[in-house]
Design a protein around this motif. Structure first.
Motif, PDB file in Angstrom:
ATOM      1  N   THR A 198      -9.520   3.027 -25.081  1.00  0.00           N
ATOM      2  CA  THR A 198     -10.880   3.168 -25.468  1.00  0.00           C
ATOM      3  C   THR A 198     -11.346   2.612 -26.581  1.00  0.00           C
ATOM      4  O   THR A 198     -12.403   1.788 -27.195  1.00  0.00           O
ATOM      5  N   LEU A 199     -10.413   3.095 -27.716  1.00  0.00           N
ATOM      6  CA  LEU A 199     -10.641   2.425 -29.065  1.00  0.00           C
ATOM      7  C   LEU A 199     -10.228   1.169 -29.226  1.00  0.00           C
ATOM      8  O   LEU A 199     -11.025   0.435 -30.320  1.00  0.00           O
ATOM      9  N   ARG A 200      -9.356   0.636 -28.655  1.00  0.00           N
ATOM     10  CA  ARG A 200      -9.223  -0.954 -28.295  1.00  0.00           C
ATOM     11  C   ARG A 200     -10.618  -1.790 -28.093  1.00  0.00           C
ATOM     12  O   ARG A 200     -10.723  -2.562 -28.748  1.00  0.00           O
ATOM     13  N   LEU A 201     -11.253  -0.958 -27.133  1.00  0.00           N
ATOM     14  CA  LEU A 201     -12.422  -1.582 -26.646  1.00  0.00           C
ATOM     15  C   LEU A 201     -13.626  -1.483 -27.685  1.00  0.00           C
ATOM     16  O   LEU A 201     -14.465  -2.170 -27.772  1.00  0.00           O
ATOM     17  N   ASP A 202     -13.496   0.022 -28.237  1.00  0.00           N
ATOM     18  CA  ASP A 202     -14.784   0.284 -28.995  1.00  0.00           C
ATOM     19  C   ASP A 202     -13.979   1.039 -30.123  1.00  0.00           C
ATOM     20  O   ASP A 202     -13.963   2.394 -30.097  1.00  0.00           O
ATOM     21  N   PRO A 203     -13.776   0.517 -31.507  1.00  0.00           N
ATOM     22  CA  PRO A 203     -13.105   1.221 -32.329  1.00  0.00           C
ATOM     23  C   PRO A 203     -13.752   2.170 -32.948  1.00  0.00           C
ATOM     24  O   PRO A 203     -13.048   3.127 -33.699  1.00  0.00           O
ATOM     25  N   ASP A 204     -15.029   2.360 -32.872  1.00  0.00           N
ATOM     26  CA  ASP A 204     -15.672   3.410 -33.718  1.00  0.00           C
ATOM     27  C   ASP A 204     -16.320   4.382 -32.465  1.00  0.00           C
ATOM     28  O   ASP A 204     -17.034   5.332 -32.979  1.00  0.00           O
ATOM     29  N   ASN A 205     -15.562   4.370 -31.319  1.00  0.00           N
ATOM     30  CA  ASN A 205     -15.869   5.738 -30.642  1.00  0.00           C
ATOM     31  C   ASN A 205     -15.742   7.124 -30.862  1.00  0.00           C
ATOM     32  O   ASN A 205     -14.412   7.310 -31.285  1.00  0.00           O
ATOM     33  N   LEU A 206     -16.728   7.697 -31.460  1.00  0.00           N
ATOM     34  CA  LEU A 206     -16.702   8.878 -32.189  1.00  0.00           C
ATOM     35  C   LEU A 206     -15.749   9.884 -31.041  1.00  0.00           C
ATOM     36  O   LEU A 206     -15.014  10.586 -31.622  1.00  0.00           O
ATOM     37  N   LYS A 207     -16.310  10.076 -29.866  1.00  0.00           N
ATOM     38  CA  LYS A 207     -15.502  11.144 -28.877  1.00  0.00           C
ATOM     39  C   LYS A 207     -14.040  10.589 -28.902  1.00  0.00           C
ATOM     40  O   LYS A 207     -13.235  11.516 -28.681  1.00  0.00           O
ATOM     41  N   ALA A 208     -13.907   9.477 -28.678  1.00  0.00           N
ATOM     42  CA  ALA A 208     -12.439   8.809 -28.427  1.00  0.00           C
ATOM     43  C   ALA A 208     -11.502   9.123 -29.610  1.00  0.00           C
ATOM     44  O   ALA A 208     -10.631   9.850 -29.562  1.00  0.00           O
ATOM     45  N   LEU A 209     -12.012   8.964 -30.828  1.00  0.00           N
ATOM     46  CA  LEU A 209     -11.404   9.494 -32.119  1.00  0.00           C
ATOM     47  C   LEU A 209     -11.227  11.004 -32.237  1.00  0.00           C
ATOM     48  O   LEU A 209     -10.286  11.294 -32.529  1.00  0.00           O
ATOM     49  N   ASN A 210     -12.081  11.739 -31.936  1.00  0.00           N
ATOM     50  CA  ASN A 210     -11.899  13.350 -31.835  1.00  0.00           C
ATOM     51  C   ASN A 210     -10.875  13.728 -30.963  1.00  0.00           C
ATOM     52  O   ASN A 210     -10.002  14.219 -31.206  1.00  0.00           O
ATOM     53  N   ASN A 211     -11.087  13.204 -29.423  1.00  0.00           N
ATOM     54  CA  ASN A 211     -10.394  13.800 -28.854  1.00  0.00           C
ATOM     55  C   ASN A 211      -8.736  13.116 -28.731  1.00  0.00           C
ATOM     56  O   ASN A 211      -7.924  13.718 -28.191  1.00  0.00           O
ATOM     57  N   MET A 212      -8.483  11.833 -29.296  1.00  0.00           N
ATOM     58  CA  MET A 212      -7.263  11.376 -29.545  1.00  0.00           C
ATOM     59  C   MET A 212      -6.697  12.314 -30.635  1.00  0.00           C
ATOM     60  O   MET A 212      -5.557  12.517 -30.474  1.00  0.00           O
ATOM     61  N   GLY A 213      -7.399  12.794 -31.546  1.00  0.00           N
ATOM     62  CA  GLY A 213      -6.891  13.686 -32.621  1.00  0.00           C
ATOM     63  C   GLY A 213      -6.488  15.165 -31.816  1.00  0.00           C
ATOM     64  O   GLY A 213      -5.576  15.859 -32.228  1.00  0.00           O
ATOM     65  N   VAL A 214      -7.313  15.494 -31.000  1.00  0.00           N
ATOM     66  CA  VAL A 214      -7.117  16.680 -30.203  1.00  0.00           C
ATOM     67  C   VAL A 214      -5.708  16.720 -29.343  1.00  0.00           C
ATOM     68  O   VAL A 214      -4.881  17.634 -29.489  1.00  0.00           O
ATOM     69  N   ALA A 215      -5.617  15.464 -28.740  1.00  0.00           N
ATOM     70  CA  ALA A 215      -4.301  15.432 -27.701  1.00  0.00           C
ATOM     71  C   ALA A 215      -3.077  15.271 -28.742  1.00  0.00           C
ATOM     72  O   ALA A 215      -2.149  15.884 -28.336  1.00  0.00           O
ATOM     73  N   LEU A 216      -3.152  14.526 -29.740  1.00  0.00           N
ATOM     74  CA  LEU A 216      -2.189  14.581 -30.716  1.00  0.00           C
ATOM     75  C   LEU A 216      -1.694  16.080 -31.348  1.00  0.00           C
ATOM     76  O   LEU A 216      -0.583  16.097 -31.683  1.00  0.00           O
ATOM     77  N   ALA A 217      -2.626  16.497 -31.755  1.00  0.00           N
ATOM     78  CA  ALA A 217      -2.504  17.760 -32.043  1.00  0.00           C
ATOM     79  C   ALA A 217      -1.622  18.880 -31.277  1.00  0.00           C
ATOM     80  O   ALA A 217      -0.935  19.737 -31.505  1.00  0.00           O
TER      81      ALA A 217
END
Length: 627
Positions: free
Chosen positions: A491-510
């Motif tokens: 998702t972030l490769r296609l849309d680097p500024d995708n807010l929801k993807a940034l947030n949930n990537m952080g959630v998954a990593l946490a």
């Protein structure tokens, strides 16, 4: 010239009773939609739009809702959503009741517009013996299945409300022109201007209103006088300036660049869209004539036109449209009503069916154009189907059939899974319906079925950003964090500024215990939107688990400053305070979290532990799926 109802034959008696009957029919037909859920663009513009959540009814709050909502150029519609929220929150019934009332009111205004039109000088009593034309026009338009998308799809109130003000503005202008009293007529003109402004503030389709008022005047009051047109060239020039001003207001100082930029996120070019629209408009005409529910869909699939001959139906469709417009011009003197109705239909489609980079096809775009298109069909039936009673019977049969079809179509809107399954069945080669069905299944807790739909969407369209995000979210919910992280990465490769993807990537990593990396993604998300309370809360949780409670407390406090009813942030801040020995303050936050969400088990357990430092954290918040 007909100036009173006494000159119109076969005028319906008990007019008020008949209009009341129409209202009752519409209420019955749309009753099953009262609890239809928020779907598609409803999510962004209503359900997840914080600006419409006005706590106190005030001019400031309504202005905030009107001009700070996602579609800030439609403040009147946004304010109407804010009023709904103020009176009943997100109770679906209230939103649907307002949409239904707007539809009924629009039909009543259409009735009176048609009634006034057949009294104008240009028609010269030509329709004097057909007094039932206004009723059947309003009846068939109101029950037409094509209108379901503008009524049941809540965000399309923007469309129906604009059309309501549009037709009312034109009606008031006609009343102004037909009025004989000098003092009595000016309030009609004032009302025309006011409702016209309200239409402009509801949706951009209303930009054609001044042009159609001028055209109406020329057709029905000036009887297409060339001398009048020459004398009023300044008015026509003024309309041109108005259109340019509206375009600049909407597109900015360089409208052509803005229009071209809109195509960057589309799967088609400007030329392809323009060529395809010839076929789309013919498709709309076919739906007006035969709106069987199996032909209706929220998300139609239509092949692109790559040239006038690929497919050949592009050239055929363009030819039909040109012939109809030429027919309208040639018939203008002899048949002004027929001519005007044809121009009305095409003229009110031109904004959304031309060069602007919108989606290719949506049924709701026919709401305003279909008004006088149906008048045209009804007028032809009364004039050419003899005897007259046979025309009345035919129109009654059509109206009854459309009523049944509308009732059937509304069943598809009963819940979002049924609606999106219907879209998938009718557009099996299009990615978006599968993504939307997957999102609905995910919200219903059917994770495995949702994953299947997202994967199908990605097979059709591998670079579909929303499908990658939703698949990542679903996989993470299943506990497959590694696969979820991969999809968020796509998702972030296609849309680097995708807010929801940034947030949930952080959630998954946490959730994997990789708090340092999670912090980086939460901070990147806050760069996109510093006012997102969920992200502040998530960053606070990651910082706390990383061993930085002081910075964590700052982000919990910031989350509460942005959203005082954020239960997770109250609980998380309570834990920080408890660990620092501030038990009383901690308990206040646990109690507040429970007050906001009585089913919040972690906050209840923390409050019951009173003074024990081993409290239970809220975990990481997640953001919903994307349609």
């Amino acid at each position: 010239m007909a100036n009173s109802d006494s000159s119109i034959k076969n005028v319906p008696r008990h007019e008020t009773l008949l209009l009341f009957l129409l209202a009752v029919i519409i209420i019955l037909v749309y009753t099953e939609t009262l609890t239809s859920p928020f779907i598609f663009d409803d999510i962004h513009n209503i359900r997840d739009n914080p600006h419409i959540r006005v706590p106190v009814l005030s001019f400031k709050n309504l202005a905030w809702a009107g001009f700070q909502s996602p579609l800030a150029n439609r403040p009147v519609a946004n304010i109407s959503f804010a009023l709904n929220y103020y009176f009943h929150g997100y109770n679906l019934v209230g939103f649907h009741v307002v949409n239904i009332l707007i539809h009924i009111t629009s039909g009543i205004f259409l009735y009176f517009l048609v009634k006034a039109t057949i009294r104008t000088p240009a028609l010269g009593g030509r329709y004097a013996k057909f007094g039932w034309i206004p009723f059947f026009t309003a009846f068939i338009w109101l029950v037409h299945p094509l209108q379901t998308q503008s009524v049941t799809y809540l965000v399309q109130r923007m469309n129906s409300l604009a059309a309501m003000f549009y037709v009312l503005s034109l009606l008031l202008y006609v009343k102004f022109r037909l009025s004989t009293g000098r003092r009595a007529k000016w309030p009609f003109l004032g009302g025309c201007i006011l409702t016209g402004m309200l239409a402009f503030g509801t949706k951009e389709i209303s930009a054609t209103l001044p042009g159609f008022i001028i055209l109406y005047e020329w057709y029905f009051f000036q009887e297409l006088s060339r001398q009048w047109a020459k004398r009023h060239m300044l008015i026509l020039a003024g309309f041109g300036v108005f259109i340019i001003a509206i375009s600049l207001a909407y597109f900015g100082n360089d409208p052509f660049v803005r229009i071209l930029n809109d195509y960057n996120s589309r799967d088609f070019t400007l030329v392809q869209r323009v060529l395809t629209q010839f076929r789309v408009v013919i498709f709309y005409i076919s739906l007006l004539i035969w709106p069987q529910p199996l032909r209706l869909s929220l998300d139609h699939e239509i092949a692109l036109s790559y040239s006038l001959t690929n497919p050949i139906t592009t050239l055929l469709s363009m030819t039909i449209i040109i012939v109809l417009i030429l027919l309208a011009i040639l018939l203008a003197k002899r048949e002004p009503l027929i001519s005007f109705c044809i121009l009305w239909f095409f003229g009110n489609l031109v904004i959304e069916s031309s060069i602007i980079g919108l989606e290719l096809v949506f049924e709701h775009r026919n709401y305003l154009p279909s008004m006088l298109a149906i008048l045209l069909l009804v007028a032809l039936v009364f004039r050419y189907l003899k005897p007259v009673w046979l025309g009345v019977v035919a129109l009654c049969v059509v109206g009854t059939l459309f009523t049944v079809w509308t009732f059937e179509r509304n069943k598809d809107w009963s819940d979002e899974i049924s609606l999106y399954r219907d879209c998938v069945e009718k557009a099996p080669g299009k990615a978006r319906p599968y993504n939307n069905l997957g999102a609905a299944l995910l919200r219903a807790g059917s994770l495995a079925k949702a994953v299947e739909q997202f994967k199908t969407a990605l097979k059709i369209k591998p670079d579909f950003v929303d499908a990658h995000y939703n698949l990542g979210y679903a996989l993470s919910r299943q506990g497959n964090l590694a696969a979820g992280i991969y999809q968020f990465g796509e998702t972030l490769r296609l849309d680097p500024d995708n807010l929801k993807a940034l947030n949930n990537m952080g959630v998954a990593l946490a959730l994997q215990g990789r708090y340092g990396q999670a912090v980086n993604y939460f901070e990147a998300a806050l760069e996109q939107n510093p006012r997102d309370a969920d992200v502040h809360n998530n960053l606070g949780i990651a910082l706390k688990n990383k061993g930085n409670p002081d910075d964590a407390a700052k982000h919990f406090a910031r989350a509460l400053a942005l959203d005082p009813r954020h239960a997770d942030a109250h609980n998380s801040l309570g834990l920080i305070l408890m660990e620092s020995g501030q038990v009383a303050a901690a308990n206040q936050h646990f109690a507040r979290a429970l007050e906001i969400n009585p089913d919040f088990k972690d906050a209840r357990r923390n409050l019951e532990n009173r003074g024990q430092v081993n409290g239970v954290g809220s975990g990481n918040a997640e953001v919903g799926v994307k349609n």
